[in-house]
Motif scaffolding. Sequence first.
Motif, PDB file in Angstrom:
ATOM      1  N   THR A  95      -7.353  -3.502  10.223  1.00 56.60           N
ATOM      2  CA  THR A  95      -6.034  -3.909   9.752  1.00 56.60           C
ATOM      3  C   THR A  95      -6.030  -5.391   9.427  1.00 56.60           C
ATOM      4  OG1 THR A  95      -3.650  -3.785  10.218  1.00 56.60           O
ATOM      5  CG2 THR A  95      -5.091  -4.417  12.046  1.00 56.60           C
ATOM      6  N   SER A  96      -4.876  -5.908   9.029  1.00 56.34           N
ATOM      7  CA  SER A  96      -4.712  -7.330   8.748  1.00 56.34           C
ATOM      8  C   SER A  96      -3.285  -7.719   9.121  1.00 56.34           C
ATOM      9  CB  SER A  96      -4.988  -7.631   7.270  1.00 56.34           C
ATOM     10  OG  SER A  96      -4.062  -6.942   6.436  1.00 56.34           O
ATOM     11  N   CYS A  97      -2.983  -8.996   8.988  1.00 50.64           N
ATOM     12  CA  CYS A  97      -1.630  -9.457   9.293  1.00 50.64           C
ATOM     13  C   CYS A  97      -0.692  -9.229   8.114  1.00 50.64           C
ATOM     14  CB  CYS A  97      -1.650 -10.939   9.657  1.00 50.64           C
ATOM     15  SG  CYS A  97      -2.671 -11.333  11.084  1.00 50.64           S
ATOM     16  N   THR A  98      -1.161  -9.586   6.916  1.00 49.93           N
ATOM     17  CA  THR A  98      -0.354  -9.503   5.700  1.00 49.93           C
ATOM     18  C   THR A  98      -1.168  -8.880   4.575  1.00 49.93           C
ATOM     19  OG1 THR A  98      -1.031 -11.759   5.133  1.00 49.93           O
ATOM     20  CG2 THR A  98       1.055 -11.510   6.318  1.00 49.93           C
ATOM     21  N   PRO A  99      -0.521  -8.473   3.485  1.00 48.02           N
ATOM     22  CA  PRO A  99      -1.245  -7.908   2.343  1.00 48.02           C
ATOM     23  C   PRO A  99      -2.159  -8.949   1.681  1.00 48.02           C
ATOM     24  CG  PRO A  99       1.103  -7.390   2.234  1.00 48.02           C
ATOM     25  CD  PRO A  99       0.942  -8.424   3.299  1.00 48.02           C
ATOM     26  N   GLY A 100      -3.204  -8.452   1.024  1.00 47.00           N
ATOM     27  CA  GLY A 100      -4.065  -9.310   0.227  1.00 47.00           C
ATOM     28  C   GLY A 100      -5.125 -10.072   0.986  1.00 47.00           C
ATOM     29  N   GLU A 101      -5.360  -9.739   2.249  1.00 44.64           N
ATOM     30  CA  GLU A 101      -6.354 -10.466   3.029  1.00 44.64           C
ATOM     31  C   GLU A 101      -7.756  -9.865   2.903  1.00 44.64           C
ATOM     32  OE1 GLU A 101      -5.034 -12.476   6.699  1.00 44.64           O
ATOM     33  OE2 GLU A 101      -3.423 -10.974   6.717  1.00 44.64           O
ATOM     34  N   GLY A 102      -7.860  -8.744   2.201  1.00 43.22           N
ATOM     35  CA  GLY A 102      -9.174  -8.161   1.943  1.00 43.22           C
ATOM     36  C   GLY A 102      -9.640  -7.121   2.939  1.00 43.22           C
TER      37      GLY A 102
END
Length: 233
Positions: free
Chosen positions: A40-47
């Motif tokens: 997962t990631s924190c926000t969109p667009g982090e790859g």
Amino acid sequence: MQSVNIELAASLDFRSYEAYNTLRTNIQFCGKEIQVICITSCTPGEGKSTVALRLSASLAETGKKVLFIDADLRKSILVKSLKVNQAVLGLSQYLSGMNTSEEITYETNVAGLDIIFTGPMPPNPSDLLSNKFFKALLENQRKIYDYIIIDTPPLGLVIDSANVAESCDGAVVVIQADVNSYKFVQKIIKQLEKSNCRVLGAVLNKVESKHQKRYYGKQYKRYYGTAYASAEV
């Protein structure tokens, strides 16, 4: 099982290739009990999707049998980015009881790598990812695959990743360099921990080239834990 051809992005440069190899090795050193991993990631667009897919391909290169599950039911672009030119069934159709797990699982042209796509966007993605069918899918696939890598939506926006993490052995957070605050990242990690999922670590992604050059300079030791953390889990 059906088959599908996928096109991964252009070949990796040396540093990126070695980073993914190190990421793969660190995952393997987490122990044999770490079989199902949520990305997962924190926000969109982090790859995160790129990292998840490349990790899956890297594990498959070692002879492991790997299943990549695209569980970003809200906004997946995997079919487009992989240039899949055929109609495919997906996870939402299985979770809704419309298709079987065999019907939604695709063998790819990458040796050892199979994929489950998202399918049509459902009106209730969070509910679907926490239902008994998802848990049953993972339990059944554990018997078939050495590793199951699950790409999930950013946890800073929706709770889907935490629902998925409940059924996983570990989670990895992809963090884009110089985007999120330390406090915000810690909040995301705490959300994962509430799911009783072991947080394996973080991948620092999209580090500027000027910092990558420093990796080979006199600051090698100090910078290994930051820029090259794209390989550190």
